[in-house]
Design an enzyme around this catalytic site. Structure first.
Site, short mmCIF file in Angstrom:
data_model
loop_
_atom_site.label_atom_id
_atom_site.label_comp_id
_atom_site.label_asym_id
_atom_site.label_seq_id
_atom_site.Cartn_x
_atom_site.Cartn_y
_atom_site.Cartn_z
N THR A 1 14.05 -14.24 -26.74
CA THR A 1 13.69 -14.30 -25.32
C THR A 1 14.74 -15.06 -24.51
O THR A 1 15.40 -15.96 -25.05
CB THR A 1 12.32 -15.01 -25.18
OG1 THR A 1 12.08 -15.32 -23.81
CG2 THR A 1 12.26 -16.31 -25.98
N GLU B 1 13.99 -17.18 -22.48
CA GLU B 1 13.45 -18.53 -22.24
C GLU B 1 14.12 -19.60 -23.09
O GLU B 1 13.95 -20.79 -22.82
CB GLU B 1 11.95 -18.54 -22.53
CG GLU B 1 11.17 -17.65 -21.62
CD GLU B 1 9.68 -17.90 -21.71
OE1 GLU B 1 9.27 -18.94 -22.25
OE2 GLU B 1 8.92 -17.03 -21.24
N TYR C 1 6.36 -22.57 -26.94
CA TYR C 1 6.73 -21.19 -27.29
C TYR C 1 8.25 -21.01 -27.32
O TYR C 1 8.83 -20.58 -28.32
CB TYR C 1 6.10 -20.19 -26.30
CG TYR C 1 6.78 -18.84 -26.31
CD1 TYR C 1 6.69 -17.99 -27.42
CD2 TYR C 1 7.55 -18.40 -25.22
CE1 TYR C 1 7.35 -16.76 -27.44
CE2 TYR C 1 8.19 -17.18 -25.24
CZ TYR C 1 8.09 -16.36 -26.35
OH TYR C 1 8.73 -15.15 -26.38
P1 NAD Z 1 2.61 -9.64 -28.66
O1 NAD Z 1 1.92 -10.97 -28.67
O2 NAD Z 1 2.08 -8.56 -27.80
O3 NAD Z 1 2.68 -9.08 -30.15
C1 NAD Z 1 2.99 -9.88 -31.26
C2 NAD Z 1 2.68 -9.07 -32.52
O4 NAD Z 1 3.04 -9.88 -33.65
C3 NAD Z 1 1.19 -8.73 -32.69
O5 NAD Z 1 1.06 -7.40 -33.11
C4 NAD Z 1 0.72 -9.70 -33.76
O6 NAD Z 1 -0.38 -9.21 -34.51
C5 NAD Z 1 1.97 -9.85 -34.60
N1 NAD Z 1 2.00 -11.13 -35.35
C6 NAD Z 1 1.79 -12.37 -34.87
N2 NAD Z 1 1.88 -13.28 -35.86
C7 NAD Z 1 2.17 -12.59 -37.01
C8 NAD Z 1 2.41 -12.96 -38.36
N3 NAD Z 1 2.35 -14.24 -38.74
N4 NAD Z 1 2.69 -11.98 -39.25
C9 NAD Z 1 2.75 -10.68 -38.88
N5 NAD Z 1 2.52 -10.26 -37.61
C10 NAD Z 1 2.24 -11.20 -36.68
O7 NAD Z 1 4.12 -9.97 -28.31
P2 NAD Z 1 5.17 -9.18 -27.41
O8 NAD Z 1 5.01 -9.57 -25.99
O9 NAD Z 1 5.13 -7.75 -27.80
O10 NAD Z 1 6.53 -9.84 -27.94
C11 NAD Z 1 7.16 -9.34 -29.11
C12 NAD Z 1 8.44 -10.11 -29.36
O11 NAD Z 1 9.30 -10.00 -28.24
C13 NAD Z 1 8.23 -11.61 -29.59
O12 NAD Z 1 9.11 -12.03 -30.58
C14 NAD Z 1 8.59 -12.23 -28.25
O13 NAD Z 1 9.06 -13.54 -28.41
C15 NAD Z 1 9.68 -11.29 -27.78
N6 NAD Z 1 9.87 -11.17 -26.33
C16 NAD Z 1 8.81 -10.86 -25.52
C17 NAD Z 1 9.02 -10.67 -24.16
C18 NAD Z 1 7.88 -10.28 -23.23
O14 NAD Z 1 8.09 -10.16 -22.04
N7 NAD Z 1 6.66 -10.06 -23.72
C19 NAD Z 1 10.31 -10.81 -23.63
C20 NAD Z 1 11.37 -11.16 -24.49
C21 NAD Z 1 11.13 -11.31 -25.84
O1 DAU Z 2 11.07 -14.25 -20.26
C1 DAU Z 2 10.60 -13.64 -21.40
C2 DAU Z 2 9.19 -14.12 -21.69
O2 DAU Z 2 8.35 -13.51 -20.72
C3 DAU Z 2 8.72 -13.79 -23.10
O3 DAU Z 2 9.49 -14.49 -24.02
C4 DAU Z 2 7.24 -14.15 -23.29
O4 DAU Z 2 6.80 -13.72 -24.56
C5 DAU Z 2 6.44 -13.44 -22.21
O5 DAU Z 2 5.08 -13.83 -22.30
C6 DAU Z 2 6.99 -13.81 -20.83
O6 DAU Z 2 6.78 -15.22 -20.55
P1 DAU Z 2 6.26 -15.72 -19.11
O7 DAU Z 2 5.63 -17.03 -19.30
O8 DAU Z 2 7.32 -15.56 -18.09
O9 DAU Z 2 5.17 -14.53 -18.82
P2 DAU Z 2 3.67 -14.56 -18.23
O10 DAU Z 2 3.26 -13.13 -18.12
O11 DAU Z 2 2.78 -15.50 -18.96
O12 DAU Z 2 3.89 -15.14 -16.76
C7 DAU Z 2 4.83 -14.57 -15.85
C8 DAU Z 2 4.87 -15.45 -14.61
O13 DAU Z 2 3.63 -15.34 -13.91
C9 DAU Z 2 5.04 -16.93 -14.91
O14 DAU Z 2 5.85 -17.51 -13.89
C10 DAU Z 2 3.63 -17.49 -14.82
C11 DAU Z 2 2.98 -16.62 -13.77
N1 DAU Z 2 1.52 -16.37 -13.88
C12 DAU Z 2 1.05 -15.95 -15.09
C13 DAU Z 2 -0.29 -15.65 -15.25
C14 DAU Z 2 -0.86 -15.21 -16.58
C15 DAU Z 2 0.70 -16.47 -12.77
O15 DAU Z 2 1.15 -16.84 -11.65
N2 DAU Z 2 -0.62 -16.16 -12.91
C16 DAU Z 2 -1.15 -15.76 -14.10
O16 DAU Z 2 -2.37 -15.48 -14.16
#
Ligand code: NAD
Ligand code: DAU
Length: 343
Positions: free
Chosen positions: A132, A134, A159
């Site tokens: 990420t 982050e 995280y």
């Molecule tokens: P998510 O929470 O939707 O999915 C995570 C998945 O991992 C789930 O299917 C869960 O069951 C599985 N998991 C968790 N713990 C496990 C374990 N111990 N063993 C096996 N499986 C396990 O997450 P996401 O938003 O799809 O993110 C996926 C990846 O991308 C993460 O590594 C996250 O850090 C990274 N990432 C996410 C974002 C975002 O915007 N969501 C952005 C950049 C990077």
């Molecule tokens: O930047 C990449 C990251 O983006 C990933 O690594 C994380 O897995 C993913 O969850 C995401 O992190 P954020 O903390 O940025 O995402 P989130 O959706 O939780 O929140 C996005 C922004 O919105 C953040 O500034 C917090 C704000 N927020 C979030 C929620 C849930 C609100 O204002 N209201 C809300 O209800």
């Protein structure tokens, strides 16, 4: 097992950890659609964030599922040798959860990555770490800079610090043991199958239930949005054509503050733009993320397809409207958790 072509490395079987989560399932679907010569084995523990339903439509000859935990070394001994690459998505992924209870983040994100790296080393399997933006901490709103690959890590939350720790393990396993590894650090994803705890799905499903959306703090925190399908194509580019030992930042020039995104959601859903509540800010809330994707674009020739955020948002809203049975069962418990936190 593997060979090289003009398009880069070919992988016959890719192990996708966390392939039942939001981005992992989008990636599996992308591979099925775009890479006809590649099989996928999904390894997922099916935590609260993972659902087999997310990939059920593609399960079959080319996609198989193993229910298990990435921290289980014995299981990895059975699963990893059958594949020639690991794409490691599995993680605890939600900042607010990590603030409430950091333990699972250290365990899955750090120890889990360590176990997978050990398996990759033992069986000489190519390893790609999904990380990420982050890990770099945050930027001021008026800072002209964006994140670049060489920037020092400076994570803020439990995280992001657990993801930073995992990335450092990957770098060490590459340098010390020669594990064939790459890392990509992506910005905020949106699209179908995202858990309702996250910002965009939470607001969309609130509105669908007649509940007012919730905005943290002053609403001016900036996130850099990218569609999960564009993240998937970028990961494939790095996996097959990235230089070993390198980090690539993935972003689609999508900087927007939260207030702007929320107003866009309200507009798309035909609600007044002030129809939301301000709620308690997230402790340690990162101000701004911004990705400079030049290395990925110039070195690997990658470009995003979903360049119109409003139309991507419309399609995402439509997906949640037509998939109530997917999110409804987990909505009440998610909101109860937020309510207890004053959010
Ligand atoms: P998510 O929470 O939707 O999915 C995570 C998945 O991992 C789930 O299917 C869960 O069951 C599985 N998991 C968790 N713990 C496990 C374990 N111990 N063993 C096996 N499986 C396990 O997450 P996401 O938003 O799809 O993110 C996926 C990846 O991308 C993460 O590594 C996250 O850090 C990274 N990432 C996410 C974002 C975002 O915007 N969501 C952005 C950049 C990077
Ligand atoms: O930047 C990449 C990251 O983006 C990933 O690594 C994380 O897995 C993913 O969850 C995401 O992190 P954020 O903390 O940025 O995402 P989130 O959706 O939780 O929140 C996005 C922004 O919105 C953040 O500034 C917090 C704000 N927020 C979030 C929620 C849930 C609100 O204002 N209201 C809300 O209800």
């Amino acid at each position: 097992m593997k060979d090289m072509s003009d398009e880069g490395m070919k992988f016959h079987c890719v192990l996708v950890s966390g392939g039942c989560g939001f981005i992992g399932s989008n990636f599996v679907r992308w591979v099925v659609e775009h890479q006809p010569d590649t099989r996928v084995v999904v390894l997922d523990a099916l935590t609260y964030a993972g659902r087999l339903d997310n990939i059920r439509d593609v399960l079959g000859d080319r996609v198989s599922f193993v229910h298990g935990d990435i921290r289980d070394a014995e299981l990895l001994d059975n699963v990893v040798p059958g594949c020639d690459a690991i794409v490691h998505f599995a993680a605890e992924s939600h900042n607010d959860n990590s603030i409430a209870d950091p333990g699972p983040f250290v365990s899955t994100n750090v120890t889990g990555t360590y176990r997978l790296l050990e398996a990759a080393r033992k069986y000489d399997v190519r390893f790609h770490q999904i990380s990420t933006d982050e890990v770099y901490g945050d930027l001021a709103l008026d800072d002209p800079a964006r994140f670049v690959e060489g920037r020092a890590y400076n994570p803020s939350s439990p995280y992001s610090s657990s993801k930073a720790a995992a990335d450092l393990l990957v770098r060490a396993w590459h340098r010390t043991y020669g594990v064939r590894a790459t890392i990509s650090n992506c910005s905020n994803n949106y699209g179908p199958y995202q858990h309702v705890e996250k910002f965009i799905p939470r607001q969309v499903t609130n509105i669908l239930m007649g509940v007012r959306p919730k905005l943290y703090g002053d609403g001016l925190n900036v996130r850099d949005w990218i569609h999960a399908q564009d993240h998937s194509s970028a990961v494939w580019a790095v996996l097959t054509r990235g230089r070993l030992g390198q980090t690539y930042l993935i972003g689609a020039d999508g900087e927007r503050d939260n207030l702007t995104v929320l107003r866009a959601i309200l507009r798309v859903m035909g609600r007044p733009e002030d129809g939301f509540d301000w709620v308690r800010d997230r402790p340690g809330h990162d101000r701004r993320y911004a990705i400079d994707p030049s290395k990925l674009r110039t070195e690997l020739g990658w470009a995003p397809v979903h360049t119109d955020f409003e139309s991507g948002l419309k399609a995402t809203v439509a997906w949640y409207e037509s998939h109530r049975g997917w999110w409804m069962p987990v909505k009440a418990a998610t909101e109860a958790k937020y309510k207890a936190q004053g959010q």
